[in-house]
Design a protein around this motif. Structure first.
Motif, short mmCIF file in Angstrom:
data_model
loop_
_atom_site.label_atom_id
_atom_site.label_comp_id
_atom_site.label_asym_id
_atom_site.label_seq_id
_atom_site.Cartn_x
_atom_site.Cartn_y
_atom_site.Cartn_z
N LEU A 12 10.07 59.87 17.22
CA LEU A 12 10.13 61.16 16.54
C LEU A 12 11.36 61.17 15.66
N ILE A 13 11.16 61.43 14.37
CA ILE A 13 12.28 61.36 13.44
C ILE A 13 12.50 62.73 12.82
N LEU A 14 13.71 63.25 13.02
CA LEU A 14 14.03 64.56 12.46
C LEU A 14 15.41 64.50 11.87
N ALA A 15 15.54 64.84 10.60
CA ALA A 15 16.85 64.79 9.96
C ALA A 15 17.24 66.16 9.46
N ASP A 63 19.23 60.09 13.93
CA ASP A 63 18.28 60.67 14.87
C ASP A 63 18.95 61.80 15.64
N ARG A 64 18.27 62.93 15.71
CA ARG A 64 18.79 64.07 16.47
C ARG A 64 17.95 64.34 17.72
N TYR A 69 20.17 61.97 25.14
CA TYR A 69 19.93 60.75 25.92
C TYR A 69 20.84 59.62 25.46
N ILE A 70 21.00 59.48 24.15
CA ILE A 70 21.88 58.43 23.63
C ILE A 70 23.32 58.66 24.06
N LYS A 71 23.75 59.93 24.09
CA LYS A 71 25.09 60.25 24.60
C LYS A 71 25.25 59.77 26.04
N LEU A 92 24.68 61.75 12.22
CA LEU A 92 24.67 62.30 10.86
C LEU A 92 23.41 63.11 10.66
N SER A 93 23.46 64.03 9.68
CA SER A 93 22.26 64.77 9.37
C SER A 93 21.55 64.13 8.20
N GLU A 94 21.15 64.87 7.22
CA GLU A 94 20.35 64.29 6.14
C GLU A 94 21.23 63.46 5.20
#
Length: 470
Positions: A12-15, A63-64, A69-71, A92-94
Motif C-alpha cells: 500500500l503506497i500513500l504519500a 511510505d506512511r 511497524y518500521i519504527k 518523508l511526505s510527497e
C-alpha cells in the motif's frame, strides 16, 4: 492462503507533504531518533568508528502506511544488533524523489533509501545507489533468485535492491448489486463485463447506482490499473509493448478500449467519472453506488481504514478479451524495497541493517499485518493470510506472476491513455489512433535506444503464460 506459484514463485503506497534536506526544507518530515544515541554521525567508512561511538545510519522512506511497524523494527534493531549500529528513520511526505535529489546534490544523502519500481532506475542512472552484489550470500541469492529483474532491481548486471512485496490487480465488485441485477458472478470476458455493467445500471439507476467506474481524472492511472491486467491475462504486455517484436503495438490495447467505450455509450459508467479521482471513487463504491471497477491490492486496506463499508464486496481476476486466460496477471510495483546510498560512509553497516530488514520474520510479519502482499516464494509458503477483509482475493496465486519490464519512453504529443480516453468520450478513427500511437512511440523508442537510454531485445519465443521464462 493460495500457495501456488507461477513464474516467480505496493504494497500500500500513500504519500503526502514535501520535505527538503538539512536547512533547505520546503515542508515537513517525521523523524524518529535512534534509540539510545545522540552522537553525531561518524566520518569513518564501512562501519568503523572510534571506540564506543555508534555507527549512525539514516534511513529515508516515503511510505506512511507502515511507519509504526518500521519504527518498531528499527527500535528493535538499535537495541539488539551486535555491531553498535543506530538507525534514524525519516518519513518523508510527497516529492520524495526531489528531496532525494537535493540531498545528494548537497552531500547530505541518507545511508539507506526506500526504492520503488518508479524511482529505482532513475536513482541508478544518477549514481545514487551502491550495488549490493558483494554482500549477497548464496542463501540470499537462492531466496530471491526468481525475483531478480533487469531494469527493476538489476541494472547492467548489478543488483541494487531485493524484493519484498508487490501489488496484484483485480476486479473489485459489489456482490449485492450483482445479485440484484441477476448476475451470478464476476465477468470472465469483457463482453460479460459490458453486459453486467448495463444490467446493474438498469436495476439501480433510480437510486444513483451505476455498473462501472474508474478514476478517469487521470486516464493513465485509470488504464494502468485496469487495461494493463486485462491485457496481461489475455496474453499481451499491458502497456502497449510487444515483447516478441521489441516494438510498441497498441492494437490489443485498442480492442479493450472498444469495450470501455461501449460501457460509456450505454450510460453504464458513473456520471462525472471524467473528473473522478481514486479516493472519491472509493467513497462512492463504499456507499454502494458502483457495481465494479479494477484496482490494486491496496483496496482491502482502504475499506478497512479509510472508507469503512458494510457492503458485501469481493475481488476477482480481471476479465479477458474473450473469457480465456492466455497469460498471467502482472504483479506490479515489485522487485525493490531497500537500497544503499553510494554516498554512504558506512556501507557495510547499511548492509547489516538491510540484511536484518530482509529476514524471514520481518518479511513474513510485514505480509501478515497487511502492509503489502508477499512475493518472495519462501515467504509466501510460510506466511499466514493478512487479517483484512477481502484480502484473500488479492493474494498471489497460480495466475499471478512478474513480467519483463517494457521500455519507458516519452513520445511527442499525447500519451496512449489520453489519446484513447479522448476516443472514448468523443469519436474518431480507432485504427488511425492506434497507428499514430505506434508511430510516435516507436520513434521515441528508436531515439532512446540510439541515446543508450534503453536496451531492447526482441524475444520471438516469449510465452505469456511463463513471462519470466520458467
Amino acid at each position: 492462503m493460495r500457495k501456488k506459484w507461477l513464474g516467480l514463485g505496493l504494497s500500500l503506497i500513500l504519500a503526502a507533504g514535501i520535505t527538503g534536506c538539512g536547512n533547505n526544507g520546503n515542508g515537513s518530515a517525521a523523524t524518529e531518533a535512534p534509540v539510545g544515541s545522540t552522537a553525531t554521525p561518524s566520518a569513518e567508512t564501512d562501519g568503523n568508528t572510534a571506540r564506543g561511538e555508534p555507527v549512525q545510519l539514516k534511513y529515508w522512506t516515503d511510505d506512511r502506511h507502515d511507519q509504526e511497524y518500521i519504527k518498531e523494527l528499527i527500535n528493535k534493531f538499535n537495541e539488539t544488533n551486535d555491531n553498535n549500529i543506530q538507525v534514524e528513520l525519516t518519513v518523508l511526505s510527497e516529492n520524495y524523489a526531489q528531496s532525494v535529489d537535493i540531498a545528494f546534490s548537497s552531500k547530505q544523502a541518507p545511508d539507506v533509501l526506500r526504492l520503488k519500481s518508479g524511482n529505482a532506475a532513475g536513482f541508478v542512472k544518477k549514481g545514487y545507489l551502491e550495488p549490493i552484489d558483494e554482500f549477497l550470500t548464496d542463501d540470499i541469492k537462492t531466496k530471491f533468485s526468481k525475483l531478480m529483474l533487469d531494469d527493476v532491481n538489476r541494472f547492467d548486471g548489478k543488483v541494487y535492491s531485493l524484493a519484498n512485496t508487490g501489488n496484484t490487480l483485480r476486479l473489485v465488485y459489489n456482490k449485492d448489486l450483482f445479485a440484484k441485477a441477476g448476475i451470478d458472478g464476476p465477468p470472465a470476458s469483457l463482453q460479460e463485463m459490458v453486459d453486467g455493467a448495463k444490467k446493474i445500471t438498469e436495476a439501480g439507476k433510480a437510486e444513483g447506482i451505476y455498473g462501472f467506474a474508474l478514476n478517469f481524472k487521470s486516464p493513465k492511472s485509470a488504464f494502468d490499473r485496469s487495461i494493463r491486467e486485462i491485457l496481461s491475462l489475455s496474453g499481451h504486455q499491458g502497456l502497449g509493448f510487444d515483447l516478441k517484436t521489441g516494438q510498441f503495438d497498441f492494437a490489443p490495447y485498442s480492442q479493450v478500449i472498444e469495450y470501455f467505450k461501449q460501457m460509456y455509450k450505454d450510460g453504464s459508467v458513473l456520471p462525472g467519472a471524467e473528473s473522478l479521482d481514486i479516493d472519491p471513487l472509493r467513497a462512492q463504491f463504499a456507499a454502494g453506488k458502483i457495481g465494479m471497477y479494477l484496482s490494486f491490492s491496496t483496496e482491502p486496506g482502504v475499506y478497512k481504514d479509510q472508507f469503512p463499508t458494510e457492503i458485501n464486496w469481493g475481488g476477482a481476476l480481471a476479465p479477458t478479451l474473450d473469457g480465456q486466460i492466455k497469460g498471467t496477471s502482472e504483479i506490479v510495483s515489485a522487485g525493490t524495497w531497500l537500497g544503499i546510498s553510494a554516498q554512504s560512509a558506512n556501507k557495510e553497516a547499511a548492509w547489516k541493517f538491510m540484511q536484518y530488514m530482509y529476514g524471514d520474520e520481518v518479511l513474513k510479519t510485514y505480509h501478515e499485518k497487511g502492509f503489502g502482499i508477499a512475493i518472495v516464494p519462501s515467504i509466501v509458503a510460510q506466511a499466514k493470510d493478512p487479517e483484512i477483509g477481502g484480502m484473500e482475493s488479492f493474494l498471489v496465486g497460480e495466475h499471478d506472476s512478474l513480467w519483463p519490464v517494457s521500455p519507458n519512453v516519452t513520445p511527442e504529443g499525447s500519451n496512449y491513455a489520453d489519446a484513447f480516453f479522448k476516443y472514448i468520450l468523443t469519436d474518431g478513427d480507432a485504427k488511425a489512433i492506434t497507428e499514430d500511437l505506434n508511430t510516435r512511440y516507436n520513434a521515441a523508442l528508436s531515439q532512446a535506444v540510439e541515446k543508450g537510454e534503453v536496451t531492447v531485445t526482441p524475444n520471438p519465443g516469449f510465452d505469456p503464460t511463463k513471462p519470466q521464462g520458467e
